[in-house]
Scaffold this motif. Sequence first.
Motif, PDB file in Angstrom:
ATOM      1  N   PHE A   1      41.029  46.563  44.225  1.00  0.00           N
ATOM      2  CA  PHE A   1      40.864  45.885  42.936  1.00  0.00           C
ATOM      3  C   PHE A   1      40.099  46.756  41.948  1.00  0.00           C
ATOM      4  O   PHE A   1      40.511  46.897  40.791  1.00  0.00           O
ATOM      5  CB  PHE A   1      40.139  44.547  43.131  1.00  0.00           C
ATOM      6  CG  PHE A   1      39.831  43.838  41.852  1.00  0.00           C
ATOM      7  CD1 PHE A   1      40.820  43.120  41.192  1.00  0.00           C
ATOM      8  CD2 PHE A   1      38.559  43.893  41.296  1.00  0.00           C
ATOM      9  CE1 PHE A   1      40.542  42.466  40.004  1.00  0.00           C
ATOM     10  CE2 PHE A   1      38.269  43.245  40.109  1.00  0.00           C
ATOM     11  CZ  PHE A   1      39.267  42.526  39.453  1.00  0.00           C
ATOM     12  N   MET A   2      39.006  47.328  42.398  1.00  0.00           N
ATOM     13  CA  MET A   2      38.193  48.153  41.500  1.00  0.00           C
ATOM     14  C   MET A   2      38.961  49.388  41.020  1.00  0.00           C
ATOM     15  O   MET A   2      38.878  49.748  39.850  1.00  0.00           O
ATOM     16  CB  MET A   2      36.896  48.581  42.198  1.00  0.00           C
ATOM     17  CG  MET A   2      35.910  47.465  42.426  1.00  0.00           C
ATOM     18  SD  MET A   2      35.321  46.710  40.900  1.00  0.00           S
ATOM     19  CE  MET A   2      34.372  48.045  40.198  1.00  0.00           C
ATOM     20  N   ARG A   3      39.719  50.011  41.899  1.00  0.00           N
ATOM     21  CA  ARG A   3      40.429  51.233  41.512  1.00  0.00           C
ATOM     22  C   ARG A   3      41.593  50.963  40.577  1.00  0.00           C
ATOM     23  O   ARG A   3      41.777  51.666  39.592  1.00  0.00           O
ATOM     24  CB  ARG A   3      40.939  51.971  42.750  1.00  0.00           C
ATOM     25  CG  ARG A   3      39.876  52.735  43.457  1.00  0.00           C
ATOM     26  CD  ARG A   3      40.462  53.595  44.537  1.00  0.00           C
ATOM     27  NE  ARG A   3      39.388  54.236  45.288  1.00  0.00           N
ATOM     28  CZ  ARG A   3      39.571  55.081  46.264  1.00  0.00           C
ATOM     29  NH1 ARG A   3      40.801  55.399  46.630  1.00  0.00           N
ATOM     30  NH2 ARG A   3      38.558  55.616  46.894  1.00  0.00           N
ATOM     31  N   TYR A   4      42.405  49.966  40.898  1.00  0.00           N
ATOM     32  CA  TYR A   4      43.648  49.782  40.164  1.00  0.00           C
ATOM     33  C   TYR A   4      43.560  48.774  39.024  1.00  0.00           C
ATOM     34  O   TYR A   4      44.372  48.818  38.113  1.00  0.00           O
ATOM     35  CB  TYR A   4      44.778  49.406  41.133  1.00  0.00           C
ATOM     36  CG  TYR A   4      45.074  50.540  42.072  1.00  0.00           C
ATOM     37  CD1 TYR A   4      45.715  51.691  41.622  1.00  0.00           C
ATOM     38  CD2 TYR A   4      44.678  50.488  43.400  1.00  0.00           C
ATOM     39  CE1 TYR A   4      45.966  52.757  42.471  1.00  0.00           C
ATOM     40  CE2 TYR A   4      44.932  51.541  44.269  1.00  0.00           C
ATOM     41  CZ  TYR A   4      45.575  52.667  43.791  1.00  0.00           C
ATOM     42  OH  TYR A   4      45.823  53.715  44.634  1.00  0.00           O
ATOM     43  N   VAL A   5      42.612  47.863  39.054  1.00  0.00           N
ATOM     44  CA  VAL A   5      42.464  46.895  37.970  1.00  0.00           C
ATOM     45  C   VAL A   5      41.335  47.300  37.030  1.00  0.00           C
ATOM     46  O   VAL A   5      41.498  47.290  35.816  1.00  0.00           O
ATOM     47  CB  VAL A   5      42.235  45.470  38.538  1.00  0.00           C
ATOM     48  CG1 VAL A   5      41.982  44.471  37.428  1.00  0.00           C
ATOM     49  CG2 VAL A   5      43.416  45.042  39.393  1.00  0.00           C
ATOM     50  N   MET A   6      40.220  47.697  37.604  1.00  0.00           N
ATOM     51  CA  MET A   6      39.049  48.027  36.788  1.00  0.00           C
ATOM     52  C   MET A   6      38.964  49.523  36.444  1.00  0.00           C
ATOM     53  O   MET A   6      38.091  49.920  35.676  1.00  0.00           O
ATOM     54  CB  MET A   6      37.771  47.594  37.510  1.00  0.00           C
ATOM     55  CG  MET A   6      37.744  46.131  37.920  1.00  0.00           C
ATOM     56  SD  MET A   6      37.853  45.001  36.550  1.00  0.00           S
ATOM     57  CE  MET A   6      36.248  45.188  35.838  1.00  0.00           C
ATOM     58  N   ASN A   7      39.843  50.331  37.030  1.00  0.00           N
ATOM     59  CA  ASN A   7      39.826  51.788  36.822  1.00  0.00           C
ATOM     60  C   ASN A   7      38.467  52.409  37.129  1.00  0.00           C
ATOM     61  O   ASN A   7      37.986  53.295  36.426  1.00  0.00           O
ATOM     62  CB  ASN A   7      40.262  52.154  35.395  1.00  0.00           C
ATOM     63  CG  ASN A   7      41.730  51.906  35.174  1.00  0.00           C
ATOM     64  OD1 ASN A   7      42.531  52.091  36.080  1.00  0.00           O
ATOM     65  ND2 ASN A   7      42.088  51.463  33.975  1.00  0.00           N
ATOM     66  N   ASP A   8      37.853  51.915  38.154  1.00  0.00           N
ATOM     67  CA  ASP A   8      36.565  52.418  38.628  1.00  0.00           C
ATOM     68  C   ASP A   8      36.592  52.266  40.143  1.00  0.00           C
ATOM     69  O   ASP A   8      37.488  51.666  40.696  1.00  0.00           O
ATOM     70  CB  ASP A   8      35.427  51.596  38.010  1.00  0.00           C
ATOM     71  CG  ASP A   8      34.085  52.294  38.090  1.00  0.00           C
ATOM     72  OD1 ASP A   8      34.054  53.477  38.478  1.00  0.00           O
ATOM     73  OD2 ASP A   8      33.068  51.641  37.779  1.00  0.00           O
ATOM     74  N   SER A   9      35.624  52.832  40.817  1.00  0.00           N
ATOM     75  CA  SER A   9      35.596  52.657  42.267  1.00  0.00           C
ATOM     76  C   SER A   9      34.178  52.418  42.752  1.00  0.00           C
ATOM     77  O   SER A   9      33.210  52.819  42.105  1.00  0.00           O
ATOM     78  CB  SER A   9      36.195  53.871  42.972  1.00  0.00           C
ATOM     79  OG  SER A   9      35.382  54.995  42.784  1.00  0.00           O
ATOM     80  N   LEU A  10      34.109  51.767  43.875  1.00  0.00           N
ATOM     81  CA  LEU A  10      32.817  51.555  44.524  1.00  0.00           C
ATOM     82  C   LEU A  10      32.546  52.775  45.401  1.00  0.00           C
ATOM     83  O   LEU A  10      33.411  53.191  46.168  1.00  0.00           O
ATOM     84  CB  LEU A  10      32.860  50.288  45.383  1.00  0.00           C
ATOM     85  CG  LEU A  10      33.197  48.992  44.654  1.00  0.00           C
ATOM     86  CD1 LEU A  10      33.421  47.871  45.665  1.00  0.00           C
ATOM     87  CD2 LEU A  10      32.085  48.620  43.697  1.00  0.00           C
ATOM     88  N   THR A  11      31.375  53.316  45.321  1.00  0.00           N
ATOM     89  CA  THR A  11      31.073  54.534  46.080  1.00  0.00           C
ATOM     90  C   THR A  11      30.767  54.248  47.543  1.00  0.00           C
ATOM     91  O   THR A  11      30.886  55.132  48.375  1.00  0.00           O
ATOM     92  CB  THR A  11      29.865  55.267  45.458  1.00  0.00           C
ATOM     93  OG1 THR A  11      28.754  54.375  45.446  1.00  0.00           O
ATOM     94  CG2 THR A  11      30.175  55.727  44.050  1.00  0.00           C
TER      95      THR A  11
END
Length: 149
Positions: free
Chosen positions: A17-27
């Motif tokens: 979700f974070m990568r493809y919807v929010m264009n960010d990632s959890l580290t």
Amino acid sequence: MVFLLSLMSILIGAQVFMRYVMNDSLTWSEELARYAFIWATYIGVACGVKRNAHICVEAVVTKLPVLYQRYAAIVAHLLFIVFALMVVKEGYALTLKVLSFGQKSSALGIPMGWVYLAPTVGFGLVFIRLTQHVVNEVKAIRNGLSGVE
């Protein structure tokens, strides 16, 4: 084990979700999911032993009389106990070594010794389950429940 697999699924879902919807990632989520998978795997080994769900070759053993099948099961369990104790011993030594180095995981910052402790705990549980199986087989032989009449 259910908790760890659920946690892993939630973390991977959150990462997608974070990568493809929010264009960010959890580290940290990928690392925690990996560690949950490792722990679930070793606890799963003990669960498989409890339910007698591991793969085994029974082609010869099933042709034996039931009493001898029980003896064969005891021998197999004792051999597996030796292996489990070796894993516990070496896993514990490795865990102590990694803890003494003070190595920490890159994203979470937890001591890597906690990750390396998984085989020790998992195979410690395997030892307990195998011991229970041996005791049950011995009780069945003593009680005459071996099928020999």
